[in-house]
Design an enzyme around this catalytic site. Structure first.
Site, PDB file in Angstrom:
ATOM      1  N   ASP A  33       0.781  -1.218  -0.031  1.00 15.48           N
ATOM      2  CA  ASP A  33       0.209  -0.015   0.073  1.00 15.48           C
ATOM      3  C   ASP A  33       0.919   1.435  -0.063  1.00 15.48           C
ATOM      4  O   ASP A  33       2.078   1.009   0.351  1.00 15.48           O
ATOM      5  CB  ASP A  33      -0.843   0.162   1.317  1.00 15.48           C
ATOM      6  CG  ASP A  33      -1.745   1.166   1.238  1.00 15.48           C
ATOM      7  OD1 ASP A  33      -2.392   1.666   0.266  1.00 15.48           O
ATOM      8  OD2 ASP A  33      -2.044   1.944   2.466  1.00 15.48           O
ATOM      9  N   ASP A  35      -0.084   5.046   1.201  1.00 13.73           N
ATOM     10  CA  ASP A  35      -0.328   5.924   2.051  1.00 13.73           C
ATOM     11  C   ASP A  35      -0.303   5.269   3.493  1.00 13.73           C
ATOM     12  O   ASP A  35      -1.098   4.505   3.971  1.00 13.73           O
ATOM     13  CB  ASP A  35      -1.739   6.566   1.887  1.00 13.73           C
ATOM     14  CG  ASP A  35      -1.796   7.303   0.727  1.00 13.73           C
ATOM     15  OD1 ASP A  35      -0.790   7.785   0.153  1.00 13.73           O
ATOM     16  OD2 ASP A  35      -2.918   7.443  -0.120  1.00 13.73           O
ATOM     17  N   GLY A  77      -7.941   3.723   3.549  1.00 15.20           N
ATOM     18  CA  GLY A  77      -7.777   2.794   2.596  1.00 15.20           C
ATOM     19  C   GLY A  77      -8.858   2.673   1.383  1.00 15.20           C
ATOM     20  O   GLY A  77      -8.262   1.733   0.365  1.00 15.20           O
ATOM     21  N   ARG A  80     -11.691   7.174  -2.632  1.00 15.20           N
ATOM     22  CA  ARG A  80     -12.311   8.313  -2.171  1.00 15.20           C
ATOM     23  C   ARG A  80     -13.697   8.403  -1.999  1.00 15.20           C
ATOM     24  O   ARG A  80     -14.433   8.750  -0.904  1.00 15.20           O
ATOM     25  CB  ARG A  80     -11.915   9.570  -3.042  1.00 15.20           C
ATOM     26  CG  ARG A  80     -12.180  10.888  -2.278  1.00 15.20           C
ATOM     27  CD  ARG A  80     -11.873  11.847  -3.515  1.00 15.20           C
ATOM     28  NE  ARG A  80     -10.516  11.780  -4.258  1.00 15.20           N
ATOM     29  CZ  ARG A  80     -10.166  12.115  -5.472  1.00 15.20           C
ATOM     30  NH1 ARG A  80     -11.129  12.857  -6.138  1.00 15.20           N
ATOM     31  NH2 ARG A  80      -9.237  11.890  -6.114  1.00 15.20           N
ATOM     32  N   SER A 155      -5.683   5.306  -3.950  1.00 14.15           N
ATOM     33  CA  SER A 155      -5.370   6.887  -4.122  1.00 14.15           C
ATOM     34  C   SER A 155      -5.417   7.011  -5.727  1.00 14.15           C
ATOM     35  O   SER A 155      -4.641   6.389  -6.402  1.00 14.15           O
ATOM     36  CB  SER A 155      -4.351   7.350  -3.492  1.00 14.15           C
ATOM     37  OG  SER A 155      -4.220   8.776  -3.861  1.00 14.15           O
ATOM     38  N   ASP A 213      -1.506  -0.805   6.183  1.00 13.46           N
ATOM     39  CA  ASP A 213      -1.581  -0.068   7.288  1.00 13.46           C
ATOM     40  C   ASP A 213      -3.217   0.016   7.854  1.00 13.46           C
ATOM     41  O   ASP A 213      -3.355   0.547   8.789  1.00 13.46           O
ATOM     42  CB  ASP A 213      -0.966   1.329   7.413  1.00 13.46           C
ATOM     43  CG  ASP A 213      -1.678   2.458   6.508  1.00 13.46           C
ATOM     44  OD1 ASP A 213      -1.745   3.401   7.206  1.00 13.46           O
ATOM     45  OD2 ASP A 213      -1.880   1.960   5.405  1.00 13.46           O
TER      46      ASP A 213
END
Length: 259
Positions: A33, A35, A77, A80, A155, A213
Site C-alpha cells: 500500500d 499512504d 484505505g 475516495r 488513491s 496499514d
C-alpha cells in the site's frame, strides 16, 4: 512458531516483538500500500478529511461531529468516493452519487470527495513528501535482490505521490484509483485490487506478501489469498489489524531490513 507449506505463511499471527521475521526477499513478490506504508501521506489525507468533514458536518448540522476514529473506520484505505458514502451513511445521510467531474461545490458524493482532494493536492504540492526511511531501505533491499515489488493504492494521487517522493521507478506495477476505475475493480476491503496487483506483477498471492496499514487494506489482502499479510501499525491498532487478517504487525518496515 511454525511455518506452513510455503514461504511466508505462518500458522499463528506474530508481532514485531518476536525475534524472527520472514525474509521478504525469499517470496515471489511483495505488494505495498502507499499512504501510511511507503509515505506519510496518510497524515495529509487525515488532515484533509478532518478539515473538510468538520466544516461540512457543522454547516449541515450533522451529529455526532467528525472524529479521528471516523477516519480509520470509514475512510482509511478506501477509494475516495466509497469513503465519503460510507462515512455519510454512518450518520444516516444520503446524497446523490453524482459524477467524478462534479465541482467541489456540488453536494454529491463525488463533489464532497473532490472537495477533500483539492485540500490534499494543495498540501502535497506545497510541502512535498518523502518516504519513510525504513520503507525506503526495504524497497531498496528488495529491488537489489530482484524481488518483484508493486504498489496497490486506492488513491488516484498515487502516481504523483510516488514521483514526488522519488520512488516511482522502483515499481513496475502500480494499481491505483485510476486503474481501479478503468478496470472496474471494487474498492478495498474487496480483494480485487490486490488480486489485480499480483496478476499484473506475475506472482502467486499465496507465495507473496502484501503490506498494509489500513483495516480495509488488510482485509483486502487477506481476501485475495496472500500468504503473508504484513500490518504496519501507524495508528489503526495492532490487534485490529490482526483480527482483520494480518499475519503479523510491525511498527515500521525497518524491522524487515537485514544488515
Amino acid at each position: 512458531m511454525t511455518r506452513g507449506s510455503h514461504p511466508g505463511h505462518y500458522a499463528e499471527p506474530v508481532t514485531a516483538e518476536l525475534p524472527e521475521l520472514p525474509d521478504l526477499r525469499a517470496l515471489d513478490g511483495v505488494l505495498f500500500d502507499l499512504d501510511g506504508v511507503l509515505t506519510p501521506t496518510a497524515d495529509v489525507h487525515m488532515h484533509a478529511w478532518q478539515s473538510m468533514f468538520t466544516e461540512l458536518f457543522s454547516s449541515w448540522g450533522i451529529e455526532p461531529p467528525y472524529t479521528e476514529d471516523d477516519y480509520f473506520r470509514y475512510l482509511d484505505g478506501k477509494q475516495r468516493y466509497d469513503g465519503v458514502a460510507s462515512l455519510l451513511r454512518s450518520r444516516d445521510v444520503e446524497v446523490p452519487w453524482g459524477d467524478p467531474s462534479d465541482p467541489i461545490t456540488a453536494d454529491t458524493v463525488c463533489g464532497i470527495g473532490n472537495r477533500k482532494n483539492e485540500v490534499f493536492a494543495r498540501v502535497l504540492r506545497t510541502d512535498g513528501i518523502a518516504p519513510y526511511p525504513g520503507s525506503l531501505a526495504l524497497i531498496e533491499q528488495l529491488h537489489a535482490a530482484g524481488t518483484p515489488i508493486g504498489v496497490v493504492s486506492s488513491s488516484k494521487n498515487a502516481e504523483e505521490v510516488l514521483t514526488i517522493a522519488g520512488i516511482r521507478d522502483f515499481f513496475p506495477v502500480v494499481v491505483d484509483g485510476v486503474v481501479s476505475a478503468r478496470e472496474g475493480l471494487r474498492s478495498k476491503p474487496a480483494p480485487d485490487m490486490f488480486a489485480a496487483g499480483a496478476r499484473m506483477l506475475g506472482v502467486d498471492p499465496a507465495r507473496s506478501a502484501a503490506v498494509e496499514d489500513a483495516h480495509s487494506g488488510v482485509a483486502s489482502a487477506a481476501a485475495a489469498g496472500f500468504g503473508l499479510v504484513v500490518g504496519v501499525d501507524r495508528g489503526a491498532g495492532a490487534q485490529a489489524l490482526l483480527d482483520l487478517g494480518a499475519t503479523l504487525v510491525v511498527d515500521d518496515l525497518s524491522a524487515f531490513v537485514t544488515r
